[in-house]
Scaffold this motif. Structure first.
Motif, PDB file in Angstrom:
ATOM      1  N   CYS A 202      -4.266 -16.928 -33.161  1.00  0.00           N
ATOM      2  CA  CYS A 202      -3.176 -15.823 -33.335  1.00  0.00           C
ATOM      3  C   CYS A 202      -3.876 -14.509 -33.742  1.00  0.00           C
ATOM      4  O   CYS A 202      -4.689 -14.588 -34.752  1.00  0.00           O
ATOM      5  CB  CYS A 202      -2.122 -16.311 -34.353  1.00  0.00           C
TER       6      CYS A 202
ATOM      7  N   CYS B 131       8.737 -17.750 -27.793  1.00  0.00           N
ATOM      8  CA  CYS B 131       7.685 -17.388 -28.526  1.00  0.00           C
ATOM      9  C   CYS B 131       6.246 -17.903 -27.731  1.00  0.00           C
ATOM     10  O   CYS B 131       5.100 -17.367 -27.573  1.00  0.00           O
ATOM     11  CB  CYS B 131       7.398 -17.971 -29.942  1.00  0.00           C
ATOM     12  N   GLN B 132       6.417 -19.163 -27.352  1.00  0.00           N
ATOM     13  CA  GLN B 132       5.262 -19.981 -26.535  1.00  0.00           C
ATOM     14  C   GLN B 132       4.900 -18.997 -25.351  1.00  0.00           C
ATOM     15  O   GLN B 132       3.808 -18.710 -24.553  1.00  0.00           O
ATOM     16  CB  GLN B 132       5.594 -21.124 -26.234  1.00  0.00           C
TER      17      GLN B 132
ATOM     18  N   ILE C 206      10.984 -15.837 -36.764  1.00  0.00           N
ATOM     19  CA  ILE C 206       9.262 -15.918 -37.129  1.00  0.00           C
ATOM     20  C   ILE C 206       9.264 -14.576 -38.052  1.00  0.00           C
ATOM     21  O   ILE C 206       9.713 -13.460 -37.815  1.00  0.00           O
ATOM     22  CB  ILE C 206       8.794 -15.629 -35.797  1.00  0.00           C
TER      23      ILE C 206
ATOM     24  N   CYS D 153      15.361 -21.296 -35.892  1.00  0.00           N
ATOM     25  CA  CYS D 153      14.785 -21.683 -34.723  1.00  0.00           C
ATOM     26  C   CYS D 153      15.516 -22.206 -33.668  1.00  0.00           C
ATOM     27  O   CYS D 153      16.280 -23.187 -34.192  1.00  0.00           O
ATOM     28  CB  CYS D 153      13.343 -22.310 -34.806  1.00  0.00           C
TER      29      CYS D 153
ATOM     30  N   ILE E 137       7.729 -19.783 -39.843  1.00  0.00           N
ATOM     31  CA  ILE E 137       8.741 -19.841 -39.036  1.00  0.00           C
ATOM     32  C   ILE E 137       9.934 -20.809 -39.596  1.00  0.00           C
ATOM     33  O   ILE E 137       9.603 -21.811 -40.104  1.00  0.00           O
ATOM     34  CB  ILE E 137       8.456 -20.703 -37.734  1.00  0.00           C
TER      35      ILE E 137
ATOM     36  N   CYS F 268       3.385 -15.321 -25.808  1.00  0.00           N
ATOM     37  CA  CYS F 268       2.110 -15.201 -26.712  1.00  0.00           C
ATOM     38  C   CYS F 268       0.843 -14.742 -25.842  1.00  0.00           C
ATOM     39  O   CYS F 268       0.625 -15.530 -24.861  1.00  0.00           O
ATOM     40  CB  CYS F 268       1.908 -16.505 -27.561  1.00  0.00           C
TER      41      CYS F 268
ATOM     42  N   GLN G 232       2.445  -9.880 -33.117  1.00  0.00           N
ATOM     43  CA  GLN G 232       3.665 -10.004 -33.552  1.00  0.00           C
ATOM     44  C   GLN G 232       4.690  -9.953 -32.427  1.00  0.00           C
ATOM     45  O   GLN G 232       5.817  -9.536 -32.518  1.00  0.00           O
ATOM     46  CB  GLN G 232       3.979  -8.751 -34.224  1.00  0.00           C
TER      47      GLN G 232
ATOM     48  N   CYS H 256      11.643 -13.423 -30.486  1.00  0.00           N
ATOM     49  CA  CYS H 256      12.103 -14.436 -31.017  1.00  0.00           C
ATOM     50  C   CYS H 256      13.752 -14.274 -31.076  1.00  0.00           C
ATOM     51  O   CYS H 256      14.118 -13.290 -31.979  1.00  0.00           O
ATOM     52  CB  CYS H 256      11.803 -14.911 -32.300  1.00  0.00           C
TER      53      CYS H 256
ATOM     54  N   CYS I 223       5.799 -12.496 -30.514  1.00  0.00           N
ATOM     55  CA  CYS I 223       6.663 -13.584 -30.692  1.00  0.00           C
ATOM     56  C   CYS I 223       7.492 -13.153 -31.778  1.00  0.00           C
ATOM     57  O   CYS I 223       8.615 -13.567 -31.850  1.00  0.00           O
ATOM     58  CB  CYS I 223       5.933 -14.924 -31.150  1.00  0.00           C
ATOM     59  N   GLU I 224       7.135 -12.463 -32.671  1.00  0.00           N
ATOM     60  CA  GLU I 224       8.164 -12.208 -33.837  1.00  0.00           C
ATOM     61  C   GLU I 224       9.197 -11.077 -33.202  1.00  0.00           C
ATOM     62  O   GLU I 224      10.413 -11.297 -33.673  1.00  0.00           O
ATOM     63  CB  GLU I 224       7.546 -11.286 -35.089  1.00  0.00           C
TER      64      GLU I 224
END
Ligand code: SF4
Ligand code: SF4
Lengths: 365, 183
Positions: free
Chosen positions: B70, B121-122, B85, B115, B110, B125, B74, B80, B76-77
C-alpha cells in the motif's frame, strides 16, 4: 404379604420406571437421529461427558451416535430458568404436566415384557408388575385419563393457542379412543372363543400368539389399532394438539423448562407404551418368530433374552413412528374427524361383527 | 387465444382411496433417504471450499519480498461506499528498504461494522495491495474489536504472489539511468 415380597415389588417398580423413562429419553434420541438421517443430516454427535472421548474407539463412536444427548437434554430442562407466566391459573397450570405423565407411567404396570421359564418345572410365567386379568381394559381406562393433562394445560394457560390445541386434542382423543378399543376386541373375541382359555390380560394375548402373530391373522385390526395409536399419541400425521405451524406450540405454548420436559417425557412415554402394546397385541410379544418355537433357555438368561427381543420389536416400532412422521403431512382438522368417525369407526365395528360371525359359525359346527 | 383444455379428473380407485399403497411408497422414499450419505459439513472442524473470487473480509497484503504494498494513495478510502476505511498517510523514513515508494500508511483501519463487502477497494487499488480474501466468519465482543487495524489486516492478508514488481523495476530503471545515462 410379607415384607420381602413387598420390597421386591418396589424394586421392580423402580426398575421399570427407570427403564421406561430411559426408553422415553432414548426415543427422543431415536427420533432425532432417524429424523436427521432421513433428511441427510448426522444428528446429535457432539455431547461427550468428560474423558469419554479418550476411551479408544468406543468412546468416539458412542459420542457420534449421540448416546449422551438425552442426559444433556434432561439436564438442560432441569437447569433452565423456571418461568411462570403471570396470566395462568397457577394450580391447574402446575397440575397439568403431572396429570399428563402419571397415566402414561401407570399403564406400564400391566404390560408384560418377557417370560421366565422355571428350569425345574418347565412352567413359564410372564414378567410383569401386576398380573391383572383385565390388563387391556386397565390400559384403555388409564391412558384415556392422559387427555385431562392436555385439557388442563390448555385451559389454565389462558392462551388462545393453548386452548385451541387442547380442544382439538381432546376431541381427537375421544374420537379415536372408540376405534382404538373396538379394533382390538376381535382379538379378545378369539381369545375367549369357546374352547379357548383366555381372559383380558395381555399375557394371554401373547401366549395365544405362540405360533402365529395376530398381525397376519387380523391385518385390519392391526391397521386400525396402529392408526388409532398414532392419533392417541398425538403423533404426526395426527399432531393436532401441537401443530406448531398454526398453533405456535399447541397446548404447551406457555410451558417451559422442567414442566415442558415432563410433557415431553409423557409424550414419548406414550409412544413407548403404544409401541409395546402393539408388539404385545399383534407382533407376538416376546415370542421369537411366527411358526418357530422360542429359543429362550429356561431360567433368568431366557427371561432376559425374551425381554430383549420384546424391546427390539418395540424399538423397531418406535423407528416406524418416526419414519411415518417424515412420510405423511399433517391432516387438516376436519379430515382427522372425518377419518375417525366415518371410516375408522365403521370399519372397526364391521370388523368386530365379522369376527363374531366367524366365531359363531365355527362354534355351531 | 390459447385453448383451454379441461383435464378430466378420474375418480380414485379403491386402493387409492385407502391411501395405503401411497403411504407404502412414501415410506419407501423415506427409508431410502435414511441410507443415503449425509451432506452435513462438520463446520468448525471442516471448512467449506471457498470459490475463487470470493469476497470475504478485506485485507492488506505484502509483496513476495515481505514489503508493504500500500502506498497510501487513499483511493480506496475515497471509493468505499459506506466509508469504512480510514487511512492516516505517513512518510517513509529515509534509508528504509522501501524508501522509493515515498508514502505508506501510518495507520490503516477498516471498520467491519460498516464494510459491505462490495470489493470496490480491491478494484480501485492501483498497487494491488488490498484484497477481499476467504475469511468469512467475523465476531467480536465490542465495536472496537471489529475495527481492523493495520497489523490485523496484514495478519489476515499475508503475502500474495506478484507478477509486476513495478517499484523494483522503477528502482532498477532509475539506478540504470543514474549509472549509464541512456534516455
Ligand atoms: S469492500 Fe467495499 S465497503 Fe468494504 S472496505 Fe472495501 S470498498 Fe469499503
Ligand atoms: S490500499 Fe491501495 S488504494 Fe488503498 S491506499 Fe493503499 S494503495 Fe491506495
Amino acid at each position: 404379604m410379607e415384607l420381602t415380597s413387598i420390597l421386591l415389588k418396589i424394586v421392580f417398580a423402580v426398575l421399570m420406571i427407570v427403564v421406561v423413562m430411559t426408553m422415553a429419553g432414548y426415543s427422543v434420541l431415536i427420533e432425532r437421529k432417524v429424523s436427521s438421517w432421513v433428511q441427510g443430516r448426522v444428528g446429535p454427535n457432539r455431547t461427550a461427558p468428560f474423558l469419554v472421548n479418550y476411551i479408544p474407539f468406543i468412546g468416539p463412536l458412542l459420542v457420534r451416535m449421540g448416546i449422551f444427548q438425552p442426559m444433556a437434554d434432561g439436564l438442560k430442562f432441569l437447569f433452565k430458568e423456571e418461568i411462570t407466566p403471570g396470566h395462568v391459573n397457577k394450580t391447574y397450570y402446575f397440575l397439568a404436566p403431572i396429570l399428563a405423565l402419571v397415566p402414561a407411567l401407570t399403564t406400564m404396570v400391566v404390560i408384560p415384557f418377557g417370560q421366565y421359564t422355571d428350569p425345574s418345572t418347565g412352567a413359564s410365567n410372564p414378567l410383569m408388575l401386576a398380573p391383572l386379568d383385565i390388563g387391556i381394559l386397565f390400559i384403555f381406562a388409564v391412558s384415556s385419563l392422559g387427555v385431562y393433562g392436555i385439557v388442563l394445560a390448555g385451559w389454565s394457560s389462558n392462551n388462545k393457542y393453548s386452548f385451541l390445541g387442547a380442544i382439538r386434542s381432546s376431541a381427537q382423543m375421544i374420537s379415536y379412543e372408540l376405534s382404538l378399543g373396538l379394533s382390538v376386541f376381535p382379538l379378545f373375541l378369539w381369545l375367549n372363543a369357546p374352547g379357548v382359555e383366555g381372559g383380558l390380560g395381555l399375557n394371554a394375548v401373547v401366549d395365544y400368539q405362540q405360533n402365529f402373530w395376530f398381525i397376519f391373522v387380523q391385518p385390519l385390526s392391526a391397521l386400525l389399532f396402529l392408526v388409532a395409536i398414532f392419533a392417541e399419541t398425538n403423533r404426526l400425521p395426527f399432531d393436532m394438539a401441537e401443530s406448531e405451524t398454526d398453533l405456535v406450540g399447541g397446548f404447551h405454548t406457555e410451558y417451559g423448562c422442567f414442566k415442558f420436559g415432563i410433557f415431553f417425557v409423557a409424550e414419548y412415554a406414550h409412544i413407548v407404551i403404544g409401541s409395546a402394546l402393539f408388539t404385545l397385541l399383534f407382533l407376538g410379544g416376546w415370542h421369537f418368530l411366527p411358526g418357530l418355537s422360542d429359543p429362550w433357555p429356561a431360567g433368568w438368561i431366557g427371561a432376559v433374552l425374551s425381554t430383549i427381543w420384546f424391546l427390539v420389536k418395540t424399538v423397531i416400532l418406535i423407528v416406524f413412528f418416526v419414519l411415518i412422521r417424515w412420510t405423511l403431512p399433517r391432516f387438516r382438522y376436519d379430515q382427522v374427524m372425518k377419518l375417525g368417525w366415518t371410516i375408522l369407526l365403521p370399519l372397526a365395528i364391521g370388523n368386530l361383527i365379522l369376527n363374531a360371525i366367524i366365531i359363531a359359525l365355527i362354534d355351531s359346527q | 387465444m390459447a385453448e383451454t383444455k379441461v383435464i378430466e379428473r378420474k375418480p380414485l380407485s379403491l386402493s387409492e382411496r385407502t391411501y395405503l399403497p401411497q403411504i407404502v411408497s412414501g415410506l419407501k422414499t423415506t427409508i431410502s433417504h435414511m441410507f443415503k450419505p449425509s451432506v452435513t459439513l462438520q463446520y468448525p472442524e471442516e471448512r467449506p471450499p471457498i470459490p475463487k473470487g470470493y469476497r470475504g473480509v478485506p485485507t492488506l497484503v505484502k509483496d513476495p519480498n515481505g514489503r508493504e504494498k500500500c502506498v497510501s494513495c487513499q483511493l480506496c478510502e475515497f471509493v468505499c461506499p459506506p466509508r469504512a476505511i480510514r487511512i492516516t498517510p505517513g512518510e517513509i523514513p529515509e534509508g528504509s528498504e522501501s524508501e522509493h515508494v515515498e508514502k505508506g500508511p501510518e495507520e490503516f483501519e477498516i471498520n467491519m461494522l460498516r464494510c459491505i463487502y462490495c470489493g470496490l477497494c480491491q478494484e480501485v487499488c492501483p498497487e494491488e495491495a488490498i484484497f477481499l480474501q476467504d475469511v468469512f466468519s467475523l465476531s467480536g465482543y465490542s465495536r472496537e474489536e471489529l475495527v481492523n487495524k493495520k497489523d490485523k489486516l496484514y495478519e489476515l492478508g499475508g503475502t500474495l504472489p506478484d507478477s509486476h514488481f513495478k517499484w523494483d523495476k522503477k528502482k532498477a530503471a532509475e539506478e540504470a539511468a543514474l549509472a549509464g545515462g541512456h534516455h
